[in-house]
Design a protein around this motif. Structure first.
Motif, PDB file in Angstrom:
ATOM      1  N   GLN A 252      -5.329  -2.509   8.318  1.00 19.35           N
ATOM      2  CA  GLN A 252      -4.428  -1.405   7.994  1.00 19.35           C
ATOM      3  C   GLN A 252      -3.129  -1.893   7.370  1.00 19.35           C
ATOM      4  OE1 GLN A 252      -3.892   0.795  11.621  1.00 19.35           O
ATOM      5  NE2 GLN A 252      -5.919   1.738  11.540  1.00 19.35           N
ATOM      6  N   VAL A 253      -2.736  -3.130   7.704  1.00 19.10           N
ATOM      7  CA  VAL A 253      -1.500  -3.682   7.142  1.00 19.10           C
ATOM      8  C   VAL A 253      -1.781  -4.476   5.874  1.00 19.10           C
ATOM      9  CG1 VAL A 253       0.456  -5.202   7.616  1.00 19.10           C
ATOM     10  CG2 VAL A 253      -0.453  -3.744   9.430  1.00 19.10           C
ATOM     11  N   ARG A 279       0.559   6.838   0.726  1.00 20.05           N
ATOM     12  CA  ARG A 279      -0.156   7.546   1.785  1.00 20.05           C
ATOM     13  C   ARG A 279       0.738   7.594   3.015  1.00 20.05           C
ATOM     14  NH1 ARG A 279      -4.172   3.993  -0.249  1.00 20.05           N
ATOM     15  NH2 ARG A 279      -5.913   5.070  -1.263  1.00 20.05           N
ATOM     16  N   GLY A 280       1.009   8.808   3.489  1.00 19.71           N
ATOM     17  CA  GLY A 280       1.796   8.980   4.697  1.00 19.71           C
ATOM     18  C   GLY A 280       3.289   8.821   4.453  1.00 19.71           C
ATOM     19  N   GLU A 281       3.997   8.591   5.573  1.00 22.77           N
ATOM     20  CA  GLU A 281       5.455   8.478   5.508  1.00 22.77           C
ATOM     21  C   GLU A 281       5.948   7.262   6.297  1.00 22.77           C
ATOM     22  OE1 GLU A 281       7.015  12.106   6.977  1.00 22.77           O
ATOM     23  OE2 GLU A 281       6.213  13.338   5.344  1.00 22.77           O
ATOM     24  N   ASP A 282       5.082   6.281   6.529  1.00 23.75           N
ATOM     25  CA  ASP A 282       5.476   5.128   7.333  1.00 23.75           C
ATOM     26  C   ASP A 282       6.169   4.080   6.471  1.00 23.75           C
ATOM     27  OD1 ASP A 282       3.394   4.302   5.823  1.00 23.75           O
ATOM     28  OD2 ASP A 282       2.032   3.849   7.479  1.00 23.75           O
ATOM     29  N   ASP A 283       6.335   2.866   7.045  1.00 20.52           N
ATOM     30  CA  ASP A 283       7.025   1.792   6.336  1.00 20.52           C
ATOM     31  C   ASP A 283       6.292   1.373   5.066  1.00 20.52           C
ATOM     32  OD1 ASP A 283       8.901   1.797   8.347  1.00 20.52           O
ATOM     33  OD2 ASP A 283       7.917   0.213   9.498  1.00 20.52           O
ATOM     34  N   LEU A 284       4.962   1.327   5.139  1.00 23.80           N
ATOM     35  CA  LEU A 284       4.195   0.956   3.950  1.00 23.80           C
ATOM     36  C   LEU A 284       4.301   2.022   2.866  1.00 23.80           C
ATOM     37  CD1 LEU A 284       1.010  -0.524   5.668  1.00 23.80           C
ATOM     38  CD2 LEU A 284       2.892  -1.761   4.590  1.00 23.80           C
ATOM     39  N   ALA A 285       4.387   3.268   3.280  1.00 25.72           N
ATOM     40  CA  ALA A 285       4.572   4.337   2.293  1.00 25.72           C
ATOM     41  C   ALA A 285       5.936   4.208   1.626  1.00 25.72           C
ATOM     42  CB  ALA A 285       4.430   5.698   2.968  1.00 25.72           C
ATOM     43  N   ARG A 286       6.961   3.859   2.407  1.00 25.66           N
ATOM     44  CA  ARG A 286       8.272   3.664   1.812  1.00 25.66           C
ATOM     45  C   ARG A 286       8.268   2.454   0.877  1.00 25.66           C
ATOM     46  NH1 ARG A 286       9.976   5.141   7.058  1.00 25.66           N
ATOM     47  NH2 ARG A 286      10.341   2.969   7.640  1.00 25.66           N
TER      48      ARG A 286
END
Length: 574
Positions: A252-253, A279-286
């Motif tokens: 996932q990371v 995808r989404g609003e997490d750290d990876l999305a940012r």
């Protein structure tokens, strides 16, 4: 028999490939087969190790999963070891306590029977009776063996175990102790067909006899095996589950990071339209949003710079063309004044000479600007022909001869004795060489300039060496920038536009060649032009070293050779 042997030998030698030499060859091949197999296995093992090492270095997910697997296995092994030790200690302690209690009860019964019996009766008979009665009872520990020593009723009394099951050391301790004192130790119970671990408890029953109870540990061994197998199975399943969990979590990371790396590679290759999926609003999305914003801003800035560069190139081209008309008129007027300068007053004649020299420099600047505009617009065409590099060097040296004589500098040529031809645009290569020689004369500080040419099977090269101020660290790359000068404040003898080396490098690259520089402060500098022999051929190396040979020798031996030292092979001097 001799005749038969001779016939066999003759027939054997007559058949091709069946002689002694062929047999020895076959034997050598057979003997060398294990060596070849070993070498092949060694190469395969090395390839496997290299592949695993490369995979380990490149895969973050593999490192995380493997590290998690190893740490989990270590922790599980340590915890399993302590768990098994605790179970084993508990089982043995419980067995020991029960064994002491059972032996104590039997010992009390035996003592009571000894006291209640007729003292005049046979002691051996009484011992047999006690052994029989005690053997027919089972205690809290289940099955056990009763041994009365010395033997009663034969070698082993009523027991099914050997007398050797009771350790000699235990017998000595029991024999030297007071009546009724218990001793316990671990032993190996020796039976008719098997040997099993066990516990033996003993005490003195009377002045003559000793009573021993032997308790087998087979039940405890079964329980311990069950616990060990359970711990091993549960630990293995737990380790595999942790590895799967680590794989899923790291995936996932790692997957977004891999996607970001791929997008960055596409962006670096010139695809400015590449964007990451959000995808989404997490750290990876940012991270993806920031990357896309950066790519968008970079694309916009590059577009602005391209437009500005296009405007600048167009402006330089337009200005260069537009200035030609007034420059031609001024040039005509200047030529008329220059022809009549002797008839003018001295100060007016000097002004006319200055005007003429500046007009010539102005024309050179316009010509360089037009050439740079053609390079920027990719409108340069090459007129390729087969030319002897020696002729190109001599022509360039001849063009710079006037400047060399004016400054009192000698240009030394070192040319190969045999023809050294290559396919290139003679006009552009001549311009490169002339520029390098003029620059070397200008920066030589009054010392000689050496021009060396050489060739090999795939390439030709020309090196221009001066012994002047040299180049500082990093200037060997900066000197090819447009309008760059090592010392702008230094007085120049021949002027210059600051575009010569830049155009020379671009002309070299058009031919698929290299133009490189070497220099050291106070040791001078050397510029090397390397070209492939045939048009379109990839250049892989140069026949001449970039650094002068004498500098390499000086570094190795700790001294610098004098400037008057000349290696062999000088073709001529100008």
């Amino acid at each position: 028999m001799a005749q038969a042997t001779g016939d066999v030998e003759t027939e054997y030698a007559a058949q091709p490939g069946q002689g002694p030499a062929a047999a020895r060859s076959r034997l050598h091949r057979v003997a060398a087969l294990p060596v070849r197999c070993y070498l092949a296995a060694q190469r395969g093992a090395r390839a496997l190790v290299r592949g695993v090492h490369q995979r380990w270095r490149r895969s973050l997910q593999l490192r995380v999963v493997t590290t998690t697997l190893l740490i989990s296995a270590l922790v599980t092994a340590v915890l399993g070891f302590f768990l098994v030790q605790q179970v084993l200690t508990g089982l043995l302690d419980a067995k020991r306590e029960a064994a002491l209690n059972d032996h104590k009860a039997g010992l009390d019964t035996a003592v009571s029977m000894m006291q209640d019996g007729d003292h005049s009766a046979d002691q051996d008979g009484r011992a047999e009776e006690i052994t029989t009665q005690l053997s027919n009872h089972s205690g809290t520990t289940g099955f056990y063996e009763v041994v009365m020593l010395p033997d009663v009723g034969g070698l082993r009394g009523y027991s099914t175990v050997e007398k050797a099951s009771v350790p000699q050391r235990l017998r000595e301790e029991v024999g030297q102790s007071e009546l009724g004192r218990q001793f316990v130790t671990y032993t190996e119970i020796v039976g008719d067909d098997a040997r099993t671990p066990g516990i033996v408890v003993g005490a003195r029953l009377s002045n003559t006899y000793e009573l021993y109870y032997l308790f087998p540990l087979d039940h405890e061994q079964q329980m311990l095996d069950l616990v060990q197998n359970t711990v091993f199975f549960v630990g293995t399943v737990l380790i595999l589950l942790l590895a799967v969990i680590a794989y899923v979590v790291t995936r996932q990371v790692v997957s977004p990071v891999r996607a970001a790396a791929g997008s960055a590679e596409q962006l670096a290759s010139g695809d400015l339209s590449e964007r990451m999926k959000v995808r989404g609003e997490d750290d990876l999305a940012r991270l993806a949003l920031s990357f896309n914003d950066m790519a968008g801003n970079l694309q916009e800035k590059i577009r602005e710079l391209e437009e500005l560069s296009q405007v600048q190139r167009q402006f330089a081209s337009d200005v260069s063309h537009e200035l030609r008309t007034p420059l031609t008129t001024i040039r005509m007027a200047g030529d008329l004044l220059y022809e009549d300068r002797d008839e003018l007053e001295p100060h007016m004649g000097r002004s006319v000479e200055l005007l003429q020299s500046q007009l010539e420099r102005f024309e050179e600047l316009l010509a360089d600007l037009l050439e740079i505009s053609r390079h920027d617009a990719n409108a340069v065409t090459l007129s390729m022909e087969s030319v002897d590099v020696r002729d190109a060097v001599m022509k360039a040296v001849g063009d710079a001869e006037q400047i060399a004589e004016k400054t009192g500098i000698k240009v030394v040529m070192r040319l190969p004795a045999e023809p050294c031809t290559a396919e290139f645009d003679a006009r552009r290569i001549n311009r490169i060489l002339r520029n390098l020689i003029v620059n070397a004369i200008e920066h030589s500080e009054g010392k000689d300039v050496i021009v060396t040419a050489a060739g090999d099977r795939d390439a030709v090269a020309v090196a221009v060496r001066d012994f002047g101020v040299g180049l500082k660290e990093g200037e060997e790359h900066m000197c090819f920038d447009r309008f760059w000068r090592a010392d702008p404040a230094r007085a120049r003898t021949t002027g210059g536009t600051g575009l010569g080396l830049s155009m020379a490098k671009e002309d070299a690259q058009l031919h698929g060649g290299w133009l490189q520089a070497w220099g050291m402060p106070g040791k001078g500098s050397q510029f090397r032009l390397s070209l492939p022999r045939r048009e379109g051929q990839e250049l892989r190396g140069s026949p001449l070293p970039l650094a002068p040979p004498e500098m390499a020798i000086g570094r190795a031996r700790g001294f610098s050779p004098p400037l008057t030292e000349r290696p062999a092979g000088v073709a001529g001097e100008v």
